[in-house]
Scaffold this active site. Structure first.
Site, PDB file in Angstrom:
ATOM      1  N   ASN A   1     -10.566  -3.127  -6.007  1.00 36.69           N
ATOM      2  CA  ASN A   1      -9.791  -2.194  -6.855  1.00 36.69           C
ATOM      3  C   ASN A   1     -10.421  -1.980  -8.230  1.00 36.69           C
ATOM      4  O   ASN A   1     -10.097  -1.008  -8.915  1.00 36.69           O
ATOM      5  CB  ASN A   1      -8.337  -2.669  -7.022  1.00 36.69           C
TER       6      ASN A   1
ATOM      7  N   ASP B   1       0.831  -1.213   0.000  1.00 37.73           N
ATOM      8  CA  ASP B   1       0.000   0.000   0.000  1.00 37.73           C
ATOM      9  C   ASP B   1       0.866   1.263   0.000  1.00 37.73           C
ATOM     10  O   ASP B   1       1.990   1.249   0.495  1.00 37.73           O
ATOM     11  CB  ASP B   1      -0.901  -0.020   1.242  1.00 37.73           C
TER      12      ASP B   1
HETATM   13  C1  FPP Z   1      -1.973   0.163  -3.273  1.00 42.82           C
HETATM   14  O1  FPP Z   1      -1.512   1.495  -3.298  1.00 42.82           O
HETATM   15  C2  FPP Z   1      -1.431  -0.565  -4.394  1.00 42.82           C
HETATM   16  C3  FPP Z   1      -2.161  -1.137  -5.382  1.00 42.82           C
HETATM   17  C4  FPP Z   1      -3.621  -1.092  -5.429  1.00 42.82           C
HETATM   18  C5  FPP Z   1      -1.527  -1.809  -6.514  1.00 42.82           C
HETATM   19  C6  FPP Z   1      -0.236  -2.497  -6.218  1.00 42.82           C
HETATM   20  C7  FPP Z   1       0.446  -2.658  -7.523  1.00 42.82           C
HETATM   21  C8  FPP Z   1       1.768  -2.608  -7.723  1.00 42.82           C
HETATM   22  C9  FPP Z   1       2.758  -2.545  -6.648  1.00 42.82           C
HETATM   23  C10 FPP Z   1       2.326  -2.618  -9.122  1.00 42.82           C
HETATM   24  C11 FPP Z   1       1.903  -3.748  -9.997  1.00 42.82           C
HETATM   25  C12 FPP Z   1       2.139  -5.069  -9.388  1.00 42.82           C
HETATM   26  C13 FPP Z   1       2.860  -6.075  -9.942  1.00 42.82           C
HETATM   27  C14 FPP Z   1       2.902  -7.380  -9.267  1.00 42.82           C
HETATM   28  C15 FPP Z   1       3.615  -5.930 -11.189  1.00 42.82           C
HETATM   29  P1  FPP Z   1      -2.572   2.650  -3.399  1.00 42.82           P
HETATM   30  O2  FPP Z   1      -2.721   3.013  -4.824  1.00 42.82           O
HETATM   31  O3  FPP Z   1      -3.837   2.254  -2.709  1.00 42.82           O
HETATM   32  O4  FPP Z   1      -1.844   3.779  -2.591  1.00 42.82           O
HETATM   33  P2  FPP Z   1      -2.529   4.913  -1.732  1.00 42.82           P
HETATM   34  O5  FPP Z   1      -3.169   4.236  -0.547  1.00 42.82           O
HETATM   35  O6  FPP Z   1      -1.368   5.752  -1.341  1.00 42.82           O
HETATM   36  O7  FPP Z   1      -3.513   5.627  -2.603  1.00 42.82           O
END
Ligand code: FPP
Length: 249
Positions: free
Chosen positions: A67, A19
């Protein structure tokens, strides 16, 4: 290189809620996808580090069932990153003997992502040093609902007897069938919740929360989490004295 892990127990299964990508990007006045891109570098780093120190199962929460409700540009950006990651990593996964699996509703992913995902899963099926589970379109409640449906269908067909349904029967019907439950569950980005992740499997996992946002979570931060894990006493419902008695035997 990994001397500081000497005498430390390496968790067999580490699960991570990655996250903080969006906030990491916003802090830099960049679009959210910039944070997800940086997050892919952390994925590479952590996969390599986990394999190097002897983790057997690494589960990364890459995309939840919830998501799908994000803005369509972010969803398609994430799908694009996933496709690029899988295409670029195949050789690396194979040469490092890492088996890729998907936990979640793979059928909901766009066709071009599914194709490369299925290909990578098939091409690494013979690898056995570490399992890399990508949780994609994953939700713990849907996983349990589907397991219950399959168990009920088995009962209806007379293949299962409802009185004999055990905890093991349930584990055997989850995406993680055959894998050890997580010992350590890490969440980056400062929030303190499970967000529908591995609800059954994480029953006895040690929880580790860090304010570090996912793009800044690298090998050094993983080692720190493992050190904290080693300071915890896992009692599985028993008393501290019982556990210490067992350890002394
Ligand atoms: C949460 O951060 C993260 C995600 C919903 C996506 C995670 C994806 C990756 C790390 C990249 C792609 C993955 C692979 C395996 C290639 P957020 O967007 O909710 O962050 P925030 O809470 O700061 O808004």
């Amino acid at each position: 290189m990994i001397d500081h892990l000497e005498d430390q127990l390496v968790p067999r299964h580490i699960a991570i809620i990655m996250d903080g990508n969006g906030r990491w990007a916003e802090e830099r006045k960049r679009p959210r996808l910039f944070g997800h891109k940086a997050g892919v570098d952390s994925v590479r780093d952590i996969v390599e580090a986990a394999r190097e120190i002897g983790v057997q199962h690494l589960t990364l929460y890459a995309f939840s069932t919830e998501n799908w409700n994000r803005p369509s540009g972010e969803v398609s950006g994430l799908m694009g990153l996933l496709k690029t990651y899988l295409s670029a990593e195949l050789e690396n996964l194979r040469s490092n003997d890492i088996r890729l699996r998907c936990l979640g509703q793979a059928e909901r992913l766009p066709m071009e992502v599914r194709q490369v995902l299925e290909q990578t899963i098939a091409d690494t099926a013979g690898c056995s040093t570490m399992n890399l589970n990508l949780a994609l379109s994953y939700g713990g409640r849907v996983e349990l609902r589907d397991a219950i449906r399959r168990i009920a269908a088995g009962c209806e067909r007379g293949e299962l007897n409802w009185e004999e349904i055990s905890e093991q029967t349930i584990s055997d019907h989850l995406y993680t069938a055959g894998q050890a439950d997580p010992d350590l569950l890490i969440r980056t980005g400062g929030e303190h919740r499970l967000s529908n992740f591995l609800l059954w499997q994480a029953s006895y996992a040690e929880l580790y929360f860090t304010d570090t946002k996912w793009p800044d979570f690298r090998k050094a931060q993983l080692m720190e989490a493992i050190q904290v894990f080693n300071q915890r006493q896992r009692r599985f419902g028993r008393t501290g004295a019982q556990v210490q008695g067992e350890a002394g035997k």
